[in-house]
Structure formats: C-alpha cells, structure tokens
Design an enzyme around this catalytic site. Structure first.
Site, mmCIF file in Angstrom:
data_model
loop_
_atom_site.group_PDB
_atom_site.id
_atom_site.type_symbol
_atom_site.label_atom_id
_atom_site.label_comp_id
_atom_site.label_asym_id
_atom_site.label_seq_id
_atom_site.Cartn_x
_atom_site.Cartn_y
_atom_site.Cartn_z
ATOM 1 N N GLY A 18 0.860 -1.193 0.000
ATOM 2 C CA GLY A 18 0.000 0.000 0.000
ATOM 3 C C GLY A 18 0.885 1.228 0.000
ATOM 4 O O GLY A 18 1.295 1.704 -1.057
ATOM 5 N N GLU B 259 -4.164 7.846 -2.973
ATOM 6 C CA GLU B 259 -3.063 8.530 -3.685
ATOM 7 C C GLU B 259 -1.945 8.916 -2.719
ATOM 8 O O GLU B 259 -1.312 9.966 -2.858
ATOM 9 C CB GLU B 259 -3.597 9.732 -4.474
ATOM 10 C CG GLU B 259 -4.752 9.306 -5.360
ATOM 11 C CD GLU B 259 -4.696 9.762 -6.782
ATOM 12 O OE1 GLU B 259 -3.847 10.570 -7.139
ATOM 13 O OE2 GLU B 259 -5.531 9.268 -7.571
ATOM 14 N N GLY C 73 -28.757 16.850 15.071
ATOM 15 C CA GLY C 73 -29.476 15.576 14.870
ATOM 16 C C GLY C 73 -29.769 15.290 13.406
ATOM 17 O O GLY C 73 -29.504 14.188 12.923
HETATM 18 N N1 CAA Z 1 8.883 11.225 -9.783
HETATM 19 C C1 CAA Z 1 9.808 10.498 -10.450
HETATM 20 N N2 CAA Z 1 10.577 9.561 -9.816
HETATM 21 C C2 CAA Z 1 10.391 9.385 -8.494
HETATM 22 C C3 CAA Z 1 9.442 10.115 -7.762
HETATM 23 C C4 CAA Z 1 8.688 11.082 -8.457
HETATM 24 N N3 CAA Z 1 7.759 11.804 -7.830
HETATM 25 N N4 CAA Z 1 9.485 9.719 -6.480
HETATM 26 C C5 CAA Z 1 10.420 8.757 -6.400
HETATM 27 N N5 CAA Z 1 10.972 8.557 -7.622
HETATM 28 C C6 CAA Z 1 12.049 7.644 -7.967
HETATM 29 C C7 CAA Z 1 13.246 7.922 -7.076
HETATM 30 O O1 CAA Z 1 14.058 8.934 -7.625
HETATM 31 C C8 CAA Z 1 13.953 6.583 -7.027
HETATM 32 O O2 CAA Z 1 14.714 6.367 -8.200
HETATM 33 P P1 CAA Z 1 16.347 6.437 -8.161
HETATM 34 O O3 CAA Z 1 16.745 5.379 -7.181
HETATM 35 O O4 CAA Z 1 16.729 6.166 -9.556
HETATM 36 O O5 CAA Z 1 16.661 7.823 -7.678
HETATM 37 C C9 CAA Z 1 12.776 5.588 -7.095
HETATM 38 O O6 CAA Z 1 11.673 6.288 -7.667
HETATM 39 C C10 CAA Z 1 12.405 5.085 -5.723
HETATM 40 O O7 CAA Z 1 12.065 6.190 -4.924
HETATM 41 P P2 CAA Z 1 12.104 6.144 -3.342
HETATM 42 O O8 CAA Z 1 13.410 5.560 -2.890
HETATM 43 O O9 CAA Z 1 11.707 7.483 -2.838
HETATM 44 O O10 CAA Z 1 10.945 5.059 -3.050
HETATM 45 P P3 CAA Z 1 10.359 4.525 -1.684
HETATM 46 O O11 CAA Z 1 10.215 3.069 -1.779
HETATM 47 O O12 CAA Z 1 11.121 5.082 -0.517
HETATM 48 O O13 CAA Z 1 8.850 5.107 -1.719
HETATM 49 C C11 CAA Z 1 7.061 6.632 -1.254
HETATM 50 C C12 CAA Z 1 8.544 6.431 -1.589
HETATM 51 C C13 CAA Z 1 6.860 8.151 -1.378
HETATM 52 C C14 CAA Z 1 6.700 6.187 0.140
HETATM 53 C C15 CAA Z 1 6.176 5.921 -2.316
HETATM 54 O O14 CAA Z 1 6.234 4.527 -2.158
HETATM 55 C C16 CAA Z 1 4.723 6.340 -2.236
HETATM 56 O O15 CAA Z 1 4.331 7.370 -2.791
HETATM 57 N N6 CAA Z 1 3.865 5.502 -1.575
HETATM 58 C C17 CAA Z 1 2.425 5.721 -1.582
HETATM 59 C C18 CAA Z 1 1.793 4.954 -2.713
HETATM 60 C C19 CAA Z 1 0.556 5.610 -3.207
HETATM 61 O O16 CAA Z 1 0.453 6.819 -3.279
HETATM 62 N N7 CAA Z 1 -0.410 4.796 -3.598
HETATM 63 C C20 CAA Z 1 -1.616 5.312 -4.139
HETATM 64 C C21 CAA Z 1 -2.310 4.277 -4.912
HETATM 65 S S1 CAA Z 1 -3.214 4.908 -6.266
HETATM 66 C C22 CAA Z 1 -4.649 5.528 -5.695
HETATM 67 O O17 CAA Z 1 -4.896 5.668 -4.546
HETATM 68 C C23 CAA Z 1 -5.578 5.978 -6.785
HETATM 69 C C24 CAA Z 1 -7.004 5.832 -6.439
HETATM 70 O O18 CAA Z 1 -7.545 4.799 -6.495
HETATM 71 C C25 CAA Z 1 -7.793 7.032 -6.098
#
Ligand code: CAA
Length: 378
Positions: A126, A357, A334
């Site tokens: 997630g 998101e 209420g």
């Molecule tokens: N744009 C481009 N690249 C990105 C980025 C961005 N915004 N953010 C991270 N990256 C890249 C990083 O640069 C990294 O690449 P490099 O190693 O080459 O530099 C790679 O991606 C991994 O990044 P992180 O090390 O930051 O990754 P992480 O595992 O630590 O995760 C996190 C970071 C922010 C927690 C991420 O996992 C996250 O956003 N989690 C939440 C998931 C989410 O939002 N889910 C929503 C589901 S969809 C939904 O809800 C839609 C719906 O139905 C309404």
C-alpha cells in the site's frame, strides 16, 4: 479565476445540478455508477481536459482541471474522482507512451467514451508501493502477468488499466508499467469492496492469471514503471486536493445556510458566536486549501518543481475536507446525522481522501524528503 475557468465552472454547475445532484442520495444507497453521467461530462469536454486536442483532449492545464474537479466534487465526489483517476491514466500515456500507444488508447479516454484505472496497490504493498509482488515474466513477444491488485478505483467499469508489475529484482528498479485492456484473457475482477464512502464509485480487486500482454503494451523501458507511477501521483495529488476543496466548499455552504434558518433560543443558530467561530475556521480551511491546490497546479503548469507543494496541497485539502464535513454534521446536529441531509454523506466521502493517492502520512514523508534535498543542495 480567469474567464475561461469561470465559464467551465458555470457549465459544470448546470450539468451537475441537472444530471448528478438528483441521483446522489439514491445512488449512494444502491452503489450505482451511471456511465451516462460520465459520458455526459465527456461530451462537454471534461474527461480529457489536459490532453492535446489531436488526441481528443481540450489542451487545457492543471489549473483548469482543478477548477473543474472542485466544481464536480461539490455535487459528487465519486464522479469527480472517476474523472481525476482517468485523467491520471491519460497523463501517463501522454507523458510516457509511444505515438502509437497515444493514438490507440487516448481518444476513447479523452472523450469520456471509456474510463481509465491505475493499478499499483496490492494487499502487501500500500504505502510501500515499491514492494509490489505482481510479476510480468518476459516471454516471446510480450509478458505474462500474474498477481492481484487491490482497491482499484473504477475496477470493472474501466476499459484501460495501467498496471505496475515486477520484471526485475526487488525494489523500485524492478518495476515496469503496462497498458492492459479489459477483455484480455487472464484479466478478471474480484470482489467489489463495501465502502464507508465513495459508494457510487466501484472499487474492485483486479486479478491477473497468466495474462499475456504484448511487448508493445509496455510503457517506456523495463524498470522505469515505479517512476511512471510516482510522476503520475505527483499530478494525482493535485487533483485529489482539488476534489477535496469542492467537498469542503459544499459542506460549508450547507452548514451556513442551515444555521441561518434554524431557530433555537429565539434566534437563528448562526447568531451564536460559538458557531460563528466554527464557520469562520471552516471558511479559513477552505480558502487556504484552495490556494495551496492552485499554487501546486500553477507550479506544475509552469514546469517548475511541484512535488512538495502537491503533497502539501493533498495533505492540507483532504484534512480540511475531513474537519469541515465533520463540523458541518455538528452544526446541523441531529438532522445532520440522518440521510435527510447530505452532510453525513459528505463526511463519509471525506475520510478516504486522507488515504488514497498516498496516505497523509506518506505526504509528510514526501515533503520531508524534499526539504532535506533542498537543504542539502544549498
Ligand atoms: N517522480 C519520479 N521519480 C520518483 C518520484 C517522483 N515523484 N518519487 C520517487 N521517484 C524515484 C526515485 O528517484 C527513485 O529512483 P532512483 O533510485 O533512480 O533515484 C525511485 O523512484 C524510488 O524512490 P524512493 O526511494 O523514494 O521510493 P520509496 O520506496 O522510498 O517510496 C514513497 C517512496 C513516497 C513512500 C512511495 O512509495 C509512495 O508514494 N507511496 C504511496 C503509494 C501511493 O500513493 N499509492 C496510491 C495508490 S493509487 C490511488 O490511490 C488511486 C485511487 O484509487 C484514487
């Protein structure tokens, strides 16, 4: 708001009052999604607002899209979210797709004939999205996808799915992104979730069992799927913020109108300073959220770094929606707790905005990481 945005807002208000509002109480009860409403929004040009005109879009920007989503959300958060997620799918194809992929998939999405869905989350992935387990095994001419995606907005009603699956080793670098069409053998839908809110918008499991996807359906290079997902969420967080602003605005509107007519102790309850302070704070929450969402959209439209402000906008606007809808129920008292008035639905629709998101805890992670980067680069 510029003249065009004002015109879009007025057009939407008319459509939503005529076509959406009359069904909302009923459809929330029966969990019915009406494709004709979505297509109606498409006919007016609201389903592909930010996509170039040569692919059927309106060629507008994220500031315009935000104004539109805020207006739709005043009447229905579920339809606003359906438009928002489908817009995110289109942005992925537009930003990362080949010319052929754009020509094949975009026109039906931009015109609202079809809906798009985004498949990232899994039962064990997630917030930690990079730990996803769905696999895409390379075979002659394409990939075989196996795995189950969870909590997919528009699952079952969407025709085009963007699917993140593992083509390599563990972590973000092993993830690739694919376009999968409904009807592809091996793609099926699991149970429809029974939800607290967003009841008009179906949320389902999307299941892949030896689902063959041709190589031409992969988006950009193998191993770049996580970046595709994160870049899409940077925009999705602006649009979810815009949806939250609409919900907040409507909840405040209901609370003020009710408090001006409801009499207790021989006066309208609006006259009590305790309630005036509550509504002043609600108005403050609304306007500060709106400004942050507008600023995030403006930065994105101008091609400037927007990730930090987008996360702030999502965090602020969705927390505000939760607080203001809860306070609106309190002010109505209420009757606010009954289905005779819409504010209990608004409160239920607000909660998941703090979760989707990226939870509001994840938004703080993103903001803090950006802060660290900014300070380290000085
Ligand atoms: N744009 C481009 N690249 C990105 C980025 C961005 N915004 N953010 C991270 N990256 C890249 C990083 O640069 C990294 O690449 P490099 O190693 O080459 O530099 C790679 O991606 C991994 O990044 P992180 O090390 O930051 O990754 P992480 O595992 O630590 O995760 C996190 C970071 C922010 C927690 C991420 O996992 C996250 O956003 N989690 C939440 C998931 C989410 O939002 N889910 C929503 C589901 S969809 C939904 O809800 C839609 C719906 O139905 C309404």
């Amino acid at each position: 708001m510029n003249e065009l945005q004002l015109e879009l807002k007025n057009q939407l208000k008319k459509f939503c009052l005529e076509k959406i509002e009359p069904h909302m109480e009923h459809d929330d009860e029966t969990e019915e999604f009406r494709m004709d409403i979505f297509r109606g929004l498409g006919d007016l040009g609201f389903c592909g607002m930010t996509i170039p005109e040569n692919f059927g879009g309106a060629g507008l920007n994220y500031q315009d899209l935000s104004v539109a989503l805020t207006e739709i959300a005043k009447y229905s958060v579920p339809y606003a979210v359906t438009v928002s997620v489908s817009a995110m799918v289109q942005a992925i194809i537009n930003d990362f797709g080949t010319e052929k992929q754009k020509q094949t998939y975009l026109p039906k999405l931009t015109t609202g004939e079809e809906i798009g869905a985004f498949c990232l989350s899994e039962s064990g992935a997630g917030s930690d999205a990079a730990s996803l387990k769905t696999t895409a095994k390379k075979v002659d001419g394409g990939y075989i996808i196996n795995g189950t995606k969870l909590w997919i907005t528009s699952g079952g009603i969407a025709k085009t799915y963007i699917v993140m699956a593992r083509t390599g080793g563990e972590g973000a670098k092993g993830v690739s992104a694919f376009i999968v069409r409904d009807g592809t053998p091996g793609l099926s839908f699991g149970k429809k979730e029974k939800k607290m809110g967003w009841r008009t918008s179906p949320t389902r499991e999307v299941i892949f069992e030896n689902c063959f996807v041709p190589e031409e359906n992969r988006l950009i290079n193998e191993g770049e799927g996580f970046k595709v997902a994160m870049a899409a969420l940077d925009k999705g967080r602006i649009t979810i913020g815009a949806v939250a602003v609409g919900l907040t605005e409507r909840a405040l509107d209901e609370a003020v109108k009710y408090s001006l007519t409801r009499q207790q102790f021989n006066q309208a309850i609006f006259e009590f300073q305790g309630l005036q302070f509550m509504m002043a704070d609600m108005a403050l929450e609304l306007e500060s959220s709106r400004l942050l969402v507008q600023e995030a959209a403006r930065l994105y439209d101008e091609g400037r770094p927007s990730q930090k402000i987008a996360s702030m906008a999502k965090l602020k606007a969705t927390d505000a929606a939760m607080k203001v809808t809860t306070d609106a129920v309190q002010i109505l008292g209420g009757v606010g707790y009954t289905r005779e008035y819409p504010v209990e639905r608004f409160m239920r629709d607000a909660k998941v905005l703090q979760i989707v998101e990226g939870t509001n805890q994840v938004q703080r992670v993103v903001i803090a990481r950006q802060l660290k980067k900014e300070y380290q680069s000085h």
